[in-house]
Enzyme design. Structure first.
Site, PDB file in Angstrom:
ATOM      1  N   TYR A 101       0.804  -1.235   0.000  1.00 37.99           N
ATOM      2  CA  TYR A 101       0.000   0.000   0.000  1.00 37.99           C
ATOM      3  C   TYR A 101       0.834   1.282   0.000  1.00 37.99           C
ATOM      4  O   TYR A 101       0.506   2.228  -0.731  1.00 37.99           O
ATOM      5  CB  TYR A 101      -1.008  -0.024   1.155  1.00 37.99           C
ATOM      6  CG  TYR A 101      -2.215  -0.867   0.813  1.00 37.99           C
ATOM      7  CD1 TYR A 101      -3.291  -0.321   0.120  1.00 37.99           C
ATOM      8  CD2 TYR A 101      -2.268  -2.214   1.136  1.00 37.99           C
ATOM      9  CE1 TYR A 101      -4.388  -1.093  -0.226  1.00 37.99           C
ATOM     10  CE2 TYR A 101      -3.353  -2.998   0.794  1.00 37.99           C
ATOM     11  CZ  TYR A 101      -4.408  -2.432   0.114  1.00 37.99           C
ATOM     12  OH  TYR A 101      -5.488  -3.202  -0.242  1.00 37.99           O
ATOM     13  N   GLU A 143      -8.907  -6.665   4.550  1.00 32.93           N
ATOM     14  CA  GLU A 143      -8.162  -7.793   3.977  1.00 32.93           C
ATOM     15  C   GLU A 143      -7.526  -8.660   5.060  1.00 32.93           C
ATOM     16  O   GLU A 143      -7.464  -9.894   4.914  1.00 32.93           O
ATOM     17  CB  GLU A 143      -7.120  -7.267   2.984  1.00 32.93           C
ATOM     18  CG  GLU A 143      -7.776  -6.747   1.710  1.00 32.93           C
ATOM     19  CD  GLU A 143      -6.913  -5.796   0.901  1.00 32.93           C
ATOM     20  OE1 GLU A 143      -5.673  -5.782   1.113  1.00 32.93           O
ATOM     21  OE2 GLU A 143      -7.478  -5.057   0.065  1.00 32.93           O
TER      22      GLU A 143
END
Length: 399
Positions: A101, A143
């Site tokens: 990310y 997630e």
């Protein structure tokens, strides 16, 4: 997403919202620059991303849609939660990790600056950096829960596991089924009808691994998965993996497989009328659902409608007949667009579909747009119509 709302100041949200018109105009240019620069700096990420979607611009458009939606809904990010969950399922299936990310955030901000130039002020970039950080945290949290659930279920795992091709069965002129069993001799986890797995392959001559998602095409079985793969044209970017599977992967060979994921799910608790409507290879998740209804609720009023170009391209006809025969209230019809029946029309839907129940739709985007439009016209509400299409999270038009 409520925590995200609290963490962003009103000033930050106002700045992000003000960029929405610019993102609508330049979004795909920004995401194209983003992917180009990120892959240049981090070529290892090409082992994760779908090269076909990159080549066709689909991933760029999908990301542009997502960034634009975040800007528009920054005051009420709960509105994009369904999209977050859908994308998170894809991420988990691909093996996206928290450490990816910050890389995405860095190159997204750099792409905004590169494309917009002086218009991307430090204040705008700062606001987007802050917004990206909390949205990324939301993804990572969702997630993490998905990974935990996949890991802790019986016979579960995270990321990729080696499977052996136990059987390879041709279903039609262009669809072949692969029956996959864990190479370590274990069982497979239970899954929900409609879910998919990712298959990762190392194709000789290709520098990077390639990953594709395929719907599980039979009702849950304790010892195996079944996927049914449409062979695309050799020169189609989508065709690289499917041609390899059809031509090179044989019984006894191994592939890497992710745990089942996805949100296009049959509600197995219902006994109200249900219709499965598919086109082309969109039949694959429907086979899992239809077989499950035959096994679990065989008295449920059920309709199975499928559209194929011709009889040679119509997969699973005998399976459909077998499942329908095991049910007390099932109707099915195969439509051949090159034959006298033609395509599934509004009149056919009106004849077969009970609008008081649920409809599941899967197939090429134009097919689904037409089916969903006609089902709405017949009086079905949004919550009664469930659909899945292949590829990145592009929006269906006609809402």
């Amino acid at each position: 997403m409520r925590r995200t709302m609290i963490m962003l100041s009103q000033h930050t949200r106002d700045i992000v919202k003000s960029t929405a018109p610019v993102l609508a105009e330049h979004g795909t240019t920004i995401t194209s620059v983003f992917y180009r620069n990120m892959f240049e700096a981090h070529p290892e990420l090409l082992n994760v991303f779908n090269h076909a979607n990159q080549a066709q611009g689909r991933q760029q458009a999908a990301l542009a849609n997502t960034v634009y939606a975040a800007a528009v809904h920054i005051d009420n990010l709960e509105n994009i939660l369904p999209a977050v969950v859908q994308i998170a399922h894809k991420h988990v299936s691909l093996g996206i990790k928290p450490e990816h990310y910050p890389i995405v955030g860095e190159f997204l901000l750099k792409a905004i600056k590169e494309v917009l130039g002086d218009a991307a002020t430090d204040e705008i970039l700062g606001a987007w950096g802050e917004a990206y950080g909390v949205i990324a945290d939301a993804f990572i949290g969702v997630e993490d829960n998905m990974y935990k659930e996949a890991r802790e279920q019986e016979n579960g795992w995270n990321f990729f596991k080696l499977f052996t091709v136990a059987r390879k069965v041709q279903e039609s002129a262009n669809i072949t089924s692969f029956y996959l069993k864990p190479a370590d001799g274990s069982q497979v986890p239970d899954y929900k009808p409609g879910q998919y797995i990712s298959v990762r392959v190392h194709i000789p001559g290709e520098k990077y691994t390639m990953i594709r998602q395929y719907s599980l095409s039979q009702a849950p079985s304790a010892d195996e998965f079944r996927i049914s793969v449409k062979r695309e044209e050799q020169n189609d970017p989508n065709g690289v993996v499917s041609v390899y599977l059809h031509n090179q992967v044989n019984e006894g060979d191994t592939v890497e497989v992710s745990a089942p994921a996805g949100e296009f799910l049959l509600d197995t608790s219902k006994t109200t009328p249900v219709a499965f409507i598919s086109g082309g290879v969109g039949i694959t998740p429907m086979m899992s659902m239809f077989e499950t209804v035959a096994n679990v609720t065989p008295d449920r009023p059920t309709v199975f409608l499928h559209s194929a170009r011709n009889e040679a391209l119509a997969a699973f006809r005998h399976d459909v007949e077998k499942h329908a025969a095991a049910m007390s209230n099932a109707k099915f019809k195969i439509f051949y667009s090159e034959g006298p029946d033609g395509v599934i029309t509004a009149e056919a839907l009106k004849t077969y579909v009970d609008v008081s129940g649920d409809a599941y739709v899967c197939g090429p985007v134009p097919f689904m747009e037409a089916m969903i439009r006609e089902l709405r016209a017949l009086g079905m509400k949004e919550e009664q119509i469930h659909y899945e299409f292949f590829g990145p999270a592009l929006q269906l038009s006609g809402n």
